[in-house]
Design a protein around this motif. Sequence first.
Motif, mmCIF file in Angstrom:
data_model
loop_
_atom_site.group_PDB
_atom_site.id
_atom_site.type_symbol
_atom_site.label_atom_id
_atom_site.label_comp_id
_atom_site.label_asym_id
_atom_site.label_seq_id
_atom_site.Cartn_x
_atom_site.Cartn_y
_atom_site.Cartn_z
ATOM 1 N N ALA A 182 0.828 -1.210 0.000
ATOM 2 C CA ALA A 182 0.000 0.000 0.000
ATOM 3 C C ALA A 182 0.855 1.250 0.000
ATOM 4 C CB ALA A 182 -0.937 0.000 1.205
ATOM 5 N N ALA A 183 2.018 1.193 0.660
ATOM 6 C CA ALA A 183 2.917 2.350 0.663
ATOM 7 C C ALA A 183 3.465 2.599 -0.734
ATOM 8 C CB ALA A 183 4.056 2.123 1.654
ATOM 9 N N CYS A 184 3.884 1.556 -1.424
ATOM 10 C CA CYS A 184 4.405 1.719 -2.782
ATOM 11 C C CYS A 184 3.330 2.218 -3.740
ATOM 12 C CB CYS A 184 4.982 0.396 -3.289
ATOM 13 S SG CYS A 184 6.472 -0.145 -2.425
ATOM 14 N N LEU A 185 2.093 1.826 -3.492
ATOM 15 C CA LEU A 185 0.981 2.247 -4.351
ATOM 16 C C LEU A 185 0.266 3.476 -3.786
ATOM 17 C CD1 LEU A 185 -0.546 -1.232 -5.264
ATOM 18 C CD2 LEU A 185 0.654 0.322 -6.807
ATOM 19 N N ALA A 186 0.940 4.219 -2.921
ATOM 20 C CA ALA A 186 0.301 5.362 -2.269
ATOM 21 C C ALA A 186 -0.246 6.361 -3.281
ATOM 22 C CB ALA A 186 1.291 6.048 -1.328
ATOM 23 N N GLY A 187 0.539 6.681 -4.296
ATOM 24 C CA GLY A 187 0.088 7.638 -5.290
ATOM 25 C C GLY A 187 -1.070 7.124 -6.118
ATOM 26 N N VAL A 188 -0.989 5.861 -6.527
ATOM 27 C CA VAL A 188 -2.040 5.272 -7.349
ATOM 28 C C VAL A 188 -3.355 5.209 -6.576
ATOM 29 C CG1 VAL A 188 -2.751 3.174 -8.562
ATOM 30 C CG2 VAL A 188 -0.382 3.948 -8.700
ATOM 31 N N LEU A 189 -3.293 4.796 -5.308
ATOM 32 C CA LEU A 189 -4.513 4.635 -4.515
ATOM 33 C C LEU A 189 -5.108 5.984 -4.112
ATOM 34 C CD1 LEU A 189 -3.444 1.689 -2.166
ATOM 35 C CD2 LEU A 189 -4.662 1.574 -4.344
ATOM 36 N N SER A 190 -4.246 6.901 -3.633
ATOM 37 C CA SER A 190 -4.768 8.167 -3.116
ATOM 38 C C SER A 190 -5.209 9.113 -4.226
ATOM 39 C CB SER A 190 -3.721 8.848 -2.234
ATOM 40 O OG SER A 190 -2.552 9.169 -2.970
ATOM 41 N N LEU A 191 -4.501 9.110 -5.355
ATOM 42 C CA LEU A 191 -4.846 10.015 -6.447
ATOM 43 C C LEU A 191 -5.807 9.370 -7.440
ATOM 44 C CD1 LEU A 191 -1.337 11.581 -7.199
ATOM 45 C CD2 LEU A 191 -3.124 12.410 -5.661
ATOM 46 N N GLY A 192 -5.513 8.139 -7.825
ATOM 47 C CA GLY A 192 -6.326 7.491 -8.848
ATOM 48 C C GLY A 192 -7.699 7.080 -8.367
ATOM 49 N N ILE A 193 -7.807 6.684 -7.108
ATOM 50 C CA ILE A 193 -9.083 6.192 -6.580
ATOM 51 C C ILE A 193 -9.718 7.192 -5.618
ATOM 52 C CG2 ILE A 193 -10.170 4.377 -5.211
ATOM 53 C CD1 ILE A 193 -8.103 2.428 -6.314
ATOM 54 N N ALA A 194 -9.004 7.521 -4.523
ATOM 55 C CA ALA A 194 -9.610 8.350 -3.479
ATOM 56 C C ALA A 194 -9.875 9.776 -3.947
ATOM 57 C CB ALA A 194 -8.706 8.355 -2.242
ATOM 58 N N ASP A 195 -8.891 10.412 -4.573
ATOM 59 C CA ASP A 195 -9.062 11.794 -5.006
ATOM 60 C C ASP A 195 -10.124 11.900 -6.098
ATOM 61 O OD1 ASP A 195 -8.175 14.602 -4.911
ATOM 62 O OD2 ASP A 195 -7.512 14.230 -6.957
#
Length: 309
Positions: A182-195
């Motif tokens: 999840a740390a490595c995918l922080a940008g993908v998860l927080s920007l691509g999905i959550a944002d």
Amino acid sequence: MNTRDSASPVADMSRFCGLSGFAALGALGLIAFVSHANPVRWALVAVLGSRSSLLMLCYWVLLLLCGTLFYSRGISSQVANSHNKLVLHLKRKAYHILAVLLFAPGFAYTPLLLHLGFVAALVAFVGAEAVRALGIGPWAPAIDRFMRRFTDTRDAGQIVTSHFYLLFGCALPVWLGSSSSAACLAGVLSLGIADTAASLVGIHFGSRKWPSTPKTIEGTAAFVGGLFVAVEFVYLIAPSENGALGNMALCVVLGLLEALTEQNDNLVIPLTMYSGATMLHHSDGSLVHWIPALAVAAVLTIPSLFIVR
């Protein structure tokens, strides 16, 4: 005088390419010296060394072509003929969604190729921005028109930076590395999905705004919920000792930060999530270890509620 003026952008571009070439050669030399490996051979192995890498390259090319076609013939025409807020916002968040589709499979199946892909994307972005900013050749106006469709007040200067922030937000956690997926995918998860979820829900259903900010409470709730589900899904595939309570606390802190920060959230949110997810992973998910971080986050965010901008 006119000849000099017309040749000036070409001269600037030539100097830029020359300096970039020397910098690239220097970087390759440094990599070879430190790692005792041939960087060119490493790149070729990353691209051509396995069947999965070749399939991933084909997938990326196909996805980029479909995304370009979807934008040019779909969203672009709808935006030109509609005032629908959801359609307008989908145009801005299309690349966030594309980042998920591009980078998540790359991290899961070909992480080495993903590292190289981020570098190649950065080089392409720098080159395109140099051509646009310096007005080189017939490509500059077309690049400028395309870029300006996605800009906001943070891109009021000569250089458009939004796409760089998005790329760095997704790439830096991968480049830094972590034992937490999840740390490595922080940008993908927080920007691509959550944002993206926060933006779409906030603009379509949001009615209660945070004090002194255009962000809505409904959008923040969508950010927190979307990010929590995404993180739990990642840990379902790549099990971790992180507890659900610690993950939820991290998502809440990130949601408040996304709503209240005045910085570029495409960079701030992923790096904050990377730090928090890595810390949670190494503390076995215990919420007790998160108390200092929660206190710092509260000090940084809560006063913003009472500041009239």
